[in-house]
Structures are given as structure tokens and as C-alpha cells.
Design an enzyme around this catalytic site. Sequence first.
Site, mmCIF file in Angstrom:
data_model
loop_
_atom_site.group_PDB
_atom_site.id
_atom_site.type_symbol
_atom_site.label_atom_id
_atom_site.label_comp_id
_atom_site.label_asym_id
_atom_site.label_seq_id
_atom_site.Cartn_x
_atom_site.Cartn_y
_atom_site.Cartn_z
ATOM 1 N N HIS A 100 0.854 -1.197 0.000
ATOM 2 C CA HIS A 100 0.000 0.000 0.000
ATOM 3 C C HIS A 100 0.890 1.248 0.000
ATOM 4 O O HIS A 100 2.007 1.225 0.520
ATOM 5 C CB HIS A 100 -0.868 0.057 1.260
ATOM 6 C CG HIS A 100 -1.768 -1.116 1.456
ATOM 7 N ND1 HIS A 100 -2.832 -1.389 0.638
ATOM 8 C CD2 HIS A 100 -1.761 -2.087 2.404
ATOM 9 C CE1 HIS A 100 -3.452 -2.473 1.083
ATOM 10 N NE2 HIS A 100 -2.816 -2.930 2.146
ATOM 11 N N ARG A 110 6.233 -2.503 11.619
ATOM 12 C CA ARG A 110 7.429 -1.956 10.974
ATOM 13 C C ARG A 110 8.708 -2.240 11.752
ATOM 14 O O ARG A 110 9.797 -1.878 11.316
ATOM 15 C CB ARG A 110 7.272 -0.438 10.813
ATOM 16 C CG ARG A 110 6.052 -0.100 9.984
ATOM 17 C CD ARG A 110 5.884 1.383 9.755
ATOM 18 N NE ARG A 110 4.656 1.635 8.997
ATOM 19 C CZ ARG A 110 4.369 2.753 8.368
ATOM 20 N NH1 ARG A 110 5.219 3.762 8.392
ATOM 21 N NH2 ARG A 110 3.233 2.877 7.704
ATOM 22 N N GLU A 130 3.192 -6.750 2.634
ATOM 23 C CA GLU A 130 2.466 -5.570 3.123
ATOM 24 C C GLU A 130 3.446 -4.551 3.705
ATOM 25 O O GLU A 130 3.181 -3.906 4.717
ATOM 26 C CB GLU A 130 1.388 -5.945 4.148
ATOM 27 C CG GLU A 130 0.291 -4.878 4.259
ATOM 28 C CD GLU A 130 -0.883 -5.278 5.140
ATOM 29 O OE1 GLU A 130 -0.740 -6.177 5.969
ATOM 30 O OE2 GLU A 130 -1.961 -4.674 4.964
HETATM 31 ZN ZN LIG Z 1 -3.050 -4.462 3.377
#
Ligand SMILES: [Zn+2]
Length: 342
Positions: free
Chosen positions: A8, A290, A284
Amino acid sequence: MIIDVHGHYTTAPAALGAWRELQIASLKDPGRAPKVSELKISDDELRESIETNQLAKMRERGSDLTIFSPRASFMAHHIGDFQTSAAWAAICNELCFRVSQLYPRHFIGAAMLPQSPGVDPASCIPELERCVKDYGFVGINLNPDPSGGHWTSPPLTDRHWYPLYEKMVEHDIPAMVHVSTSCNACFHTTGAHYLNADTTAFMQCLSGDLFKDFPTLKFLIPHGGGAVPYHWGRFRGLAQEMKKPLLDEHLLNNIFFDTCVYHQPGIDLLTAVIPVKNILFASEMIGAVRGIDPQTGYHYDDTRRYIEATLHLGAEERFLVYEGNARRVFPRLDAALKAQGR
Ligand SMILES: [Zn+2]
């Protein structure tokens, strides 16, 4: 090739978020509604946001191409009405398209739909077709719960959704079943709502007979399928009690899972339980998780390491997970790659 089917644009320039803030503020004061033309983001700003983030990590980790869609938690379909979502989706999709134009060998788009609670999903068709025909997008993200955690829409097997499925089949594009921000305090967005939705979507399909009506419809269930692989025995048993066919036949020609599972035992289980033909590589990245795993010293979302370390996957299986399955599930991606000589 290593194709990451789940990325994304989480690092879009700040002007995008500022425009959205104005749009949300204008819901109470329509006179303040920002115009789409007021959002100005230069190609250099796009390059900066990609090269220092996603592209840098793709190079570091060795993935070649990412299927790139607007930031999922920002879709927030529960905010405003259809017009709110339509303007927001158009802006977010265009930015992903521009990234794909700047880096055609590294990014290709998947569309966010302008869904809105209580609105006929057919209203999303013009944006879907614009993204496929004008932007060369290869898939869509379909939110089974545009209410943001209150589940006010019918299940995915309901005829409510059929107009979208007809278009998906017509254009040969799969949908990643992907919810957005939770506005229900019981469900943390990425820790609960996302995984609940993955599990829920699978169970909806299991209980219904959607793929009898749409034998070529394809759903990609992200985040490793939520609880599905872990509870495969429960699902098989439920299907048996409901007198459904075996899951291989009932669902696994149409439902696929990604590898956004952030530890080795999870990937070991996913790849042992779910047939390899149904597993597509994804990270992702840069997304919800993260940090660096202190147990391994590597980023949790560096999912390629887990695939490489899965002992029961041989070279042919890895090829399917990294590339072969993505080309099959996303035929427009395969065509776009072939047009590039890849
Ligand atoms: Zn996603």
C-alpha cells in the site's frame, strides 16, 4: 521474479493526508470542501516518498515488483457518503497510478473502491473500470465491511455484491478482501479487525455457494488468511456438517492466501496446511508492523526470509509462491509483464 502482491502507498506525501483532513472537516461545513485540483503533489515528491521507502526495501530484500494500492487504513469508507468516498478513491488511485508510471518495472496498481455503507456496490463500477482501462490496474481491494467494524453489509455471498463480481469476471481481475480502519473500539484496526475480516470472509464463502455462480471469480485473502490456516480442521469439519464439497473443490479454485504472516512458525504452518498453488508472496511493506524482531534481528515484515527458510518448499514451490501463482491469479499482471518482455 519475486512479486509482492500486497503493498500500500502508506508513505504518500503529507499533502494527501492534509487534503483528507479538509475533506473530513467539510462534512460538517460543506462550504469548506476542498477541490480535487487543490491537491498538488509533484513527481519529485512521489519519487522521494517511494525511493527512500518501499523501493529501498524492495532492493534490500530482493523483490522485483509490488502490486500497489492506496493505504488500506486510509480508505475509511465509513466516513461521509458515496461522494466523499468517490473523490477520495479517485485521488488515491491516481497517486498509485502515477507511482506505477514513474516505476513501471517495480509497481503496478490495484484499486481502492469508493464504497460507502448502505450504498449499492454497483456505484463503484465506474472507478473500477477507470482504474483497469485507463490506469492498467490488475486488481481491486474489496472491503466486506465499509462500516468500519460494525458489519452492516450482507455477506460476500449475497447478491448485493454481484454487480461487482460480474465486472471482476468481465475484466479478469481478482479482489483482495481488505477492510479499512475500525471505528469500533472493540476491534483494533490491524491487530483484530483485519484478521477478523480475513477469517470472516473465508467463512462466508464456505457457508455459501458463490463460486457456483462465479466459477472464475478470485479472492485473495490477505494476512495469511487470518485464522483460517491455523483452524483448517475446524473449517473442513464445518463444511462437512453443512454438506458442502471438500474445501479443495468448494473454495480452493477461487480463494488464495498471501504470506503476510510475520514469523517463521506461521509461514511453516500456512505452507504446510494450504496447497502451494493457493499461496502468493506478499509482505504488506511498509505497513502495520514496521519493527525489528529481537528474536531474529530482522524486520517482522521481511517475509521473504521466512519463505527461503521453509524447509518443505522446494525450488518449484518457491517459484509458484513468488511468481507463478501471482501470474495466474492476476492475469492482467501476467499480460503487463509479458508486454515488458518479462
Ligand atoms: Zn493491506
